[in-house]
Motif scaffolding. Sequence first.
Motif, PDB file in Angstrom:
ATOM      1  N   LEU A 196       0.825  -1.209   0.000  1.00 33.78           N
ATOM      2  CA  LEU A 196       0.000   0.000   0.000  1.00 33.78           C
ATOM      3  C   LEU A 196       0.858   1.258   0.000  1.00 33.78           C
ATOM      4  N   GLY A 197       1.907   1.261   0.821  1.00 34.18           N
ATOM      5  CA  GLY A 197       2.781   2.424   0.896  1.00 34.18           C
ATOM      6  C   GLY A 197       3.438   2.721  -0.445  1.00 34.18           C
ATOM      7  N   GLU A 198       3.978   1.694  -1.089  1.00 30.61           N
ATOM      8  CA  GLU A 198       4.628   1.899  -2.384  1.00 30.61           C
ATOM      9  C   GLU A 198       3.601   2.238  -3.465  1.00 30.61           C
ATOM     10  N   LEU A 199       2.387   1.713  -3.346  1.00 33.50           N
ATOM     11  CA  LEU A 199       1.341   2.004  -4.325  1.00 33.50           C
ATOM     12  C   LEU A 199       0.928   3.469  -4.274  1.00 33.50           C
ATOM     13  N   VAL A 200       0.815   4.016  -3.074  1.00 28.89           N
ATOM     14  CA  VAL A 200       0.331   5.385  -2.907  1.00 28.89           C
ATOM     15  C   VAL A 200       1.458   6.407  -3.029  1.00 28.89           C
ATOM     16  N   TRP A 201       2.627   6.119  -2.426  1.00 22.75           N
ATOM     17  CA  TRP A 201       3.690   7.112  -2.331  1.00 22.75           C
ATOM     18  C   TRP A 201       4.973   6.744  -3.085  1.00 22.75           C
ATOM     19  N   GLY A 202       5.150   5.502  -3.464  1.00 18.69           N
ATOM     20  CA  GLY A 202       6.467   5.069  -3.915  1.00 18.69           C
ATOM     21  C   GLY A 202       6.531   4.483  -5.307  1.00 18.69           C
ATOM     22  N   SER A 203       7.249   3.368  -5.434  1.00 13.92           N
ATOM     23  CA  SER A 203       7.563   2.769  -6.730  1.00 13.92           C
ATOM     24  C   SER A 203       6.370   2.112  -7.406  1.00 13.92           C
ATOM     25  N   GLY A 204       5.243   1.999  -6.708  1.00 11.64           N
ATOM     26  CA  GLY A 204       4.058   1.396  -7.300  1.00 11.64           C
ATOM     27  C   GLY A 204       3.088   2.387  -7.896  1.00 11.64           C
ATOM     28  N   ARG A 205       3.407   3.669  -7.828  1.00 11.51           N
ATOM     29  CA  ARG A 205       2.484   4.675  -8.356  1.00 11.51           C
ATOM     30  C   ARG A 205       2.280   4.488  -9.860  1.00 11.51           C
ATOM     31  N   GLY A 206       1.032   4.602 -10.267  1.00 18.61           N
ATOM     32  CA  GLY A 206       0.724   4.522 -11.685  1.00 18.61           C
ATOM     33  C   GLY A 206       0.362   3.145 -12.192  1.00 18.61           C
ATOM     34  N   VAL A 207       0.435   2.108 -11.340  1.00 18.88           N
ATOM     35  CA  VAL A 207       0.037   0.769 -11.762  1.00 18.88           C
ATOM     36  C   VAL A 207      -1.095   0.261 -10.873  1.00 18.88           C
ATOM     37  N   LYS A 208      -1.842  -0.699 -11.383  1.00 19.89           N
ATOM     38  CA  LYS A 208      -2.967  -1.259 -10.628  1.00 19.89           C
ATOM     39  C   LYS A 208      -2.745  -2.701 -10.223  1.00 19.89           C
ATOM     40  N   ASP A 209      -1.696  -3.323 -10.765  1.00 20.46           N
ATOM     41  CA  ASP A 209      -1.412  -4.720 -10.441  1.00 20.46           C
ATOM     42  C   ASP A 209       0.067  -4.842 -10.112  1.00 20.46           C
ATOM     43  N   LEU A 210       0.368  -5.154  -8.861  1.00 18.82           N
ATOM     44  CA  LEU A 210       1.765  -5.298  -8.467  1.00 18.82           C
ATOM     45  C   LEU A 210       1.893  -6.255  -7.296  1.00 18.82           C
ATOM     46  N   ALA A 211       3.126  -6.705  -7.086  1.00 17.29           N
ATOM     47  CA  ALA A 211       3.455  -7.509  -5.912  1.00 17.29           C
ATOM     48  C   ALA A 211       4.614  -6.838  -5.196  1.00 17.29           C
ATOM     49  N   TYR A 212       4.464  -6.638  -3.910  1.00 23.62           N
ATOM     50  CA  TYR A 212       5.527  -6.079  -3.072  1.00 23.62           C
ATOM     51  C   TYR A 212       6.135  -7.242  -2.300  1.00 23.62           C
ATOM     52  N   ILE A 213       7.408  -7.524  -2.552  1.00 25.47           N
ATOM     53  CA  ILE A 213       8.084  -8.638  -1.901  1.00 25.47           C
ATOM     54  C   ILE A 213       8.966  -8.086  -0.788  1.00 25.47           C
ATOM     55  N   LYS A 214       8.672  -8.479   0.442  1.00 33.35           N
ATOM     56  CA  LYS A 214       9.484  -8.023   1.574  1.00 33.35           C
ATOM     57  C   LYS A 214      10.350  -9.171   2.062  1.00 33.35           C
ATOM     58  N   LEU A 223      -0.048  -8.296  -2.309  1.00 35.85           N
ATOM     59  CA  LEU A 223      -0.547  -8.392  -3.678  1.00 35.85           C
ATOM     60  C   LEU A 223      -1.591  -7.314  -3.932  1.00 35.85           C
ATOM     61  N   VAL A 224      -1.399  -6.540  -4.971  1.00 37.62           N
ATOM     62  CA  VAL A 224      -2.363  -5.521  -5.383  1.00 37.62           C
ATOM     63  C   VAL A 224      -2.965  -5.958  -6.712  1.00 37.62           C
ATOM     64  N   ILE A 225      -4.279  -6.140  -6.728  1.00 34.65           N
ATOM     65  CA  ILE A 225      -4.990  -6.539  -7.944  1.00 34.65           C
ATOM     66  C   ILE A 225      -6.048  -5.493  -8.235  1.00 34.65           C
ATOM     67  N   ASN A 226      -5.966  -4.908  -9.417  1.00 28.72           N
ATOM     68  CA  ASN A 226      -6.895  -3.853  -9.823  1.00 28.72           C
ATOM     69  C   ASN A 226      -6.962  -2.727  -8.791  1.00 28.72           C
ATOM     70  N   GLY A 227      -5.799  -2.359  -8.264  1.00 30.45           N
ATOM     71  CA  GLY A 227      -5.719  -1.235  -7.347  1.00 30.45           C
ATOM     72  C   GLY A 227      -6.080  -1.531  -5.909  1.00 30.45           C
ATOM     73  N   GLN A 228      -6.424  -2.793  -5.591  1.00 29.75           N
ATOM     74  CA  GLN A 228      -6.834  -3.155  -4.240  1.00 29.75           C
ATOM     75  C   GLN A 228      -5.948  -4.265  -3.685  1.00 29.75           C
ATOM     76  N   ILE A 229      -5.653  -4.197  -2.379  1.00 28.65           N
ATOM     77  CA  ILE A 229      -4.925  -5.277  -1.735  1.00 28.65           C
ATOM     78  C   ILE A 229      -5.770  -6.547  -1.779  1.00 28.65           C
ATOM     79  N   TYR A 230      -5.164  -7.645  -2.230  1.00 29.52           N
ATOM     80  CA  TYR A 230      -5.861  -8.934  -2.221  1.00 29.52           C
ATOM     81  C   TYR A 230      -5.374  -9.745  -1.033  1.00 29.52           C
ATOM     82  N   ARG A 231      -6.283 -10.093  -0.143  1.00 31.52           N
ATOM     83  CA  ARG A 231      -5.929 -10.787   1.092  1.00 31.52           C
ATOM     84  C   ARG A 231      -6.358 -12.243   1.093  1.00 31.52           C
ATOM     85  N   GLY A 232      -7.318 -12.607   0.255  1.00 28.98           N
ATOM     86  CA  GLY A 232      -7.838 -13.965   0.266  1.00 28.98           C
ATOM     87  C   GLY A 232      -8.867 -14.144   1.358  1.00 28.98           C
TER      88      GLY A 232
END
Length: 404
Positions: A196-214, A223-232
């Motif tokens: 969420l942090g990278e999606l809003v403020w960081g390297s994830g800006r501008g995309v709607k589908d990403l994976a942040y690996i920590k 996991l971000v799918i269509n702009g939303q965190i997917y939790r299952g």
Amino acid sequence: MQTPGSQSSLHRANLERVVRAVRLAGSLTQAEIARATGLSAATVSNIVRELKDGGTVEVTDTSAGGRRARSVSLSGDAGIVIGVDFGHTHLRVAVGNLAHQVLAEESEPLDVDASWAEGFDRAEALVGRLIAGIGVGLEKVIGVGLGVPGPIDVESGTLGSTAILPGWAGINPRQELSQRLGVPVYVDNDANLGALGELVWGSGRGVKDLAYIKVASGVGAGLVINGQIYRGPGGTAGEIGHITLDESGPVCRCGNRGCLETFAAARYVLPLLQGTHGPELTMERVVELAREGDPGCRRVITDVGRHIGSGVASLCNLLNPSRVVLGGSLAEAGELVLAPIRESVGRYAIPSAARQLSVLTGSLGGRAEVLGALALVLSEMGDSTLLSDHGSGVRAPAVLSSGR
């Protein structure tokens, strides 16, 4: 009384659509609000004027595409949000407003293995110190986002038994912090908040589908799918660290053998080097030495990158994200770890998925999770919290969203 389909209910719905768009983005021009909501420019102009008169939004002059425009953001007086991030060795707290501005932030070392009660005592004290420092009280707090390094059971709200913090298993962190502070608390695991942090403020800006690996004491993915965190349905989506790489490999804390985590997490990697580099070695120091040219540290980071790339390739084949963002202490290695990740993705992922994927490090560093905690509140809070009740200027009390 508002009835479905009435002019008053339609007007209320339009107010909420505008507030929601601005709340999620931080600030938007009126033209951007119109595009985001589907409302006409005239309707947006009237609603913005009403919200400004009611003190909900602030309007400033700006430019867009070389033309004069008006930027709309939520009022600095509308309330504040707080982010709390528990890491394996640290506690970090940030205070922000609804315009996505960070007002105060502080981090301190914390051994969370020692006592969960001590951890929450320290968090409560740090929150109080930061909000006092900016001159506000708890009555201005709309909500608190809380990050913990482990899966949260969706039904009970408790930390799962596979958490990296074994002494915390079974506690309800949302309930604990909410009782202490008396405000709504929203909780999620650290990988989801990093995403969420990278999606809003960081390297994830501008995309709607990403994976942040920590990659830190463990290995997890947000996991971000269509702009939303997917939790299952059970809240455990993204446990990439427990993909099996070698059925005859080391026994993982989850009970299986050869999980990705046993080849990439600090607790398994550091012993490979401590014989030659000393028992006090940390992942931060390994990265530093690798950047300076140490051959042993470079070899280990390359191997870790290849293993992570195998897990990322599986994600590509299943979810086809457009971007993977690497976080945690290992991300500071930059191309030393990114290059072998890309190599493994190219080898094991479906070619079309690999071609569409960009792999890069996070731009927020250790702040990703706490900023994600702020973003969690901003995304989960109800818009009715910010709107006046029939023009009375009184905000409705904040409520917890269901399931959080």
